[in-house]
Design an enzyme around this catalytic site. Structure first.
Site, PDB file in Angstrom:
ATOM      1  N   GLY A  64      16.647 -20.168  58.650  1.00 22.63           N
ATOM      2  CA  GLY A  64      16.343 -19.346  59.817  1.00 22.63           C
ATOM      3  C   GLY A  64      16.369 -20.100  61.127  1.00 22.63           C
ATOM      4  N   HIS A 114      10.675 -19.373  46.786  1.00 28.08           N
ATOM      5  CA  HIS A 114      11.237 -19.501  48.134  1.00 28.08           C
ATOM      6  C   HIS A 114      10.284 -20.329  49.001  1.00 28.08           C
ATOM      7  CE1 HIS A 114      12.713 -18.602  52.114  1.00 28.08           C
ATOM      8  NE2 HIS A 114      13.844 -18.238  51.544  1.00 28.08           N
ATOM      9  N   SER A 134      20.699 -20.945  56.936  1.00 26.72           N
ATOM     10  CA  SER A 134      21.623 -20.638  58.035  1.00 26.72           C
ATOM     11  C   SER A 134      23.078 -20.566  57.562  1.00 26.72           C
ATOM     12  CB  SER A 134      21.460 -21.638  59.183  1.00 26.72           C
ATOM     13  OG  SER A 134      20.141 -21.558  59.699  1.00 26.72           O
ATOM     14  N   GLU A 146      17.699 -25.002  49.222  1.00 23.36           N
ATOM     15  CA  GLU A 146      17.480 -24.516  50.586  1.00 23.36           C
ATOM     16  C   GLU A 146      16.629 -25.522  51.355  1.00 23.36           C
ATOM     17  OE1 GLU A 146      18.019 -19.979  50.911  1.00 23.36           O
ATOM     18  OE2 GLU A 146      15.931 -20.388  50.445  1.00 23.36           O
ATOM     19  N   GLU A 148       9.297 -20.031  51.901  1.00 20.85           N
ATOM     20  CA  GLU A 148       8.327 -19.252  52.686  1.00 20.85           C
ATOM     21  C   GLU A 148       7.124 -18.872  51.823  1.00 20.85           C
ATOM     22  OE1 GLU A 148      11.184 -16.421  54.142  1.00 20.85           O
ATOM     23  OE2 GLU A 148      12.004 -17.951  55.473  1.00 20.85           O
ATOM     24  N   GLY A 164      20.016 -15.392  54.256  1.00 21.46           N
ATOM     25  CA  GLY A 164      18.950 -14.614  54.869  1.00 21.46           C
ATOM     26  C   GLY A 164      19.491 -13.783  56.021  1.00 21.46           C
ATOM     27  N   GLY A 165      19.403 -14.316  57.224  1.00 25.29           N
ATOM     28  CA  GLY A 165      19.764 -13.569  58.428  1.00 25.29           C
ATOM     29  C   GLY A 165      21.131 -12.900  58.359  1.00 25.29           C
ATOM     30  N   ASN A 179      19.062 -12.252  50.830  1.00 24.06           N
ATOM     31  CA  ASN A 179      17.595 -12.210  50.827  1.00 24.06           C
ATOM     32  C   ASN A 179      17.156 -11.498  52.107  1.00 24.06           C
ATOM     33  OD1 ASN A 179      14.867 -12.673  50.837  1.00 24.06           O
ATOM     34  ND2 ASN A 179      15.016 -14.900  51.038  1.00 24.06           N
ATOM     35  N   TRP A 180      16.779 -10.255  51.948  1.00 20.59           N
ATOM     36  CA  TRP A 180      16.454  -9.441  53.139  1.00 20.59           C
ATOM     37  C   TRP A 180      15.056  -9.733  53.672  1.00 20.59           C
ATOM     38  CZ3 TRP A 180      18.634  -3.942  51.457  1.00 20.59           C
ATOM     39  CH2 TRP A 180      20.029  -4.052  51.317  1.00 20.59           C
ATOM     40  N   LYS A 181      14.282 -10.511  52.933  1.00 18.85           N
ATOM     41  CA  LYS A 181      12.920 -10.877  53.357  1.00 18.85           C
ATOM     42  C   LYS A 181      12.124  -9.624  53.739  1.00 18.85           C
ATOM     43  CE  LYS A 181      14.676 -15.396  54.545  1.00 18.85           C
ATOM     44  NZ  LYS A 181      14.554 -16.623  55.327  1.00 18.85           N
TER      45      LYS A 181
HETATM   46  P1  PGA Z   1      18.658 -17.927  56.482  1.00 19.92           P
HETATM   47  O1  PGA Z   1      17.651 -17.737  55.267  1.00 19.92           O
HETATM   48  O2  PGA Z   1      20.051 -17.677  55.951  1.00 19.92           O
HETATM   49  O3  PGA Z   1      18.224 -16.902  57.497  1.00 19.92           O
HETATM   50  O4  PGA Z   1      18.499 -19.329  56.975  1.00 19.92           O
HETATM   51  C1  PGA Z   1      17.984 -18.186  53.970  1.00 19.92           C
HETATM   52  C2  PGA Z   1      16.834 -17.982  53.036  1.00 19.92           C
HETATM   53  O5  PGA Z   1      15.684 -18.127  53.452  1.00 19.92           O
HETATM   54  O6  PGA Z   1      17.030 -17.653  51.850  1.00 19.92           O
END
Ligand code: PGA
Length: 250
Positions: A173, A95, A212, A167, A97, A233-234, A11-13
């Site tokens: 994050g 998600h 994470s 999640e 977010e 994500g990251g 997930n590159w956001k």
């Molecule tokens: P993260 O993000 O790996 O940076 O914690 C995961 C996500 O939001 O899908």
């Protein structure tokens, strides 16, 4: 590790300029280890087309980070599942977010999952609790309610086609991942919930962990019986770390 084919999703956001997205997709496709995992990357909307060109002929699938619950019409700023279907095999929905920043309710997330399915895509439907909910001992009930809303919004015969990503919000994050035991406990509860609706589908639905996840901890989640992949994500923004996670999936 379960018999289900693992799914590793990046997930590159709202990250990466166009050239960087194209470069990252190309290096992931070039460096992909031979293995059984399905791999998908989810770039920002405007980069879907250039990234799809780079991924053509590769084993790396493309996913969107969201889709509208509506098929078309006066919905400024939204993108329908049917518009995405030509490019994307997957769409992340719900998600945390988006639940947080766009006030997305459980019901809306369910409708988005249904829209993705109707358009022929696989929704990666995200669920997860806040730290307050976890500390109050309500994590499983919270997540079950989110899963119920998704199951209520989709046809019974489509349950086997969804992916659920667990999640925990406090792990996204933050560098603070859930323990594999805690993640497995919730994944197992999600599978049990799905089994109440459709026992056969519960055996095939893939449940991901996200929060994470990285190259160092990936295997510890993938070794549990009910976690079939990772939503990253990251650590999906760098070729090496993402490919190490894919390799951990076998
Ligand atoms: P993260 O993000 O790996 O940076 O914690 C995961 C996500 O939001 O899908």
């Amino acid at each position: 590790m379960s018999a289900r084919v693992p799914l590793i999703a990046g997930n590159w956001k709202m990250n990466l300029e166009e050239w960087a997205a194209v470069e990252l997709a190309g290096s992931i496709a070039d460096g992909l280890p031979n293995g059984r995992a399905d791999v998908v990357v989810c770039p920002p909307f405007p980069w879907l087309t250039p990234v799809s060109a780079v991924l053509e002929g590769s084993r790396v699938a493309l996913g969107a980070q969201d889709c509208s619950d509506e098929p078309s019409g006066a919905y400024t700023g939204q993108v329908s599942a049917t518009m995405l279907n030509g490019l994307c095999r997957f769409a992340i929905v719900g998600h945390s977010e988006r639940r947080r920043d766009c006030c997305e309710s459980d019901e809306l997330v369910g409708r988005k999952a249904n829209a993705a399915l109707s358009a022929g895509m696989t929704p990666i439907a995200c669920v997860g609790e806040s730290l307050d909910v976890r500390d109050a001992g309500n994590a499983i009930a919270w997540v079950e309610a989110q899963v119920d809303a998704i199951l209520a919004a989709i046809p019974g015969d489509a349950i086997g086609r969804i992916v659920i990503a667990y999640e925990p919000i406090w792990a996204i994050g933050t560098g603070r991942s859930a323990s594999p035991d805690d993640a497995e406990e919730v994944a197992s509860a999600i599978r049990a919930r799905i089994a109440e609706a459709d026992p056969a589908a519960a055996e095939t639905v893939r449940i991901l962990y996200g929060g994470s996840a990285n190259a160092a901890n990936a295997a510890s989640y993938l070794d549990t019986p009910n976690i079939d992949g990772l939503l990253v994500g990251g650590a999906s923004l760098k070729t090496d770390s993402f490919l190490e996670i894919v390799a951990a999936a076998g």
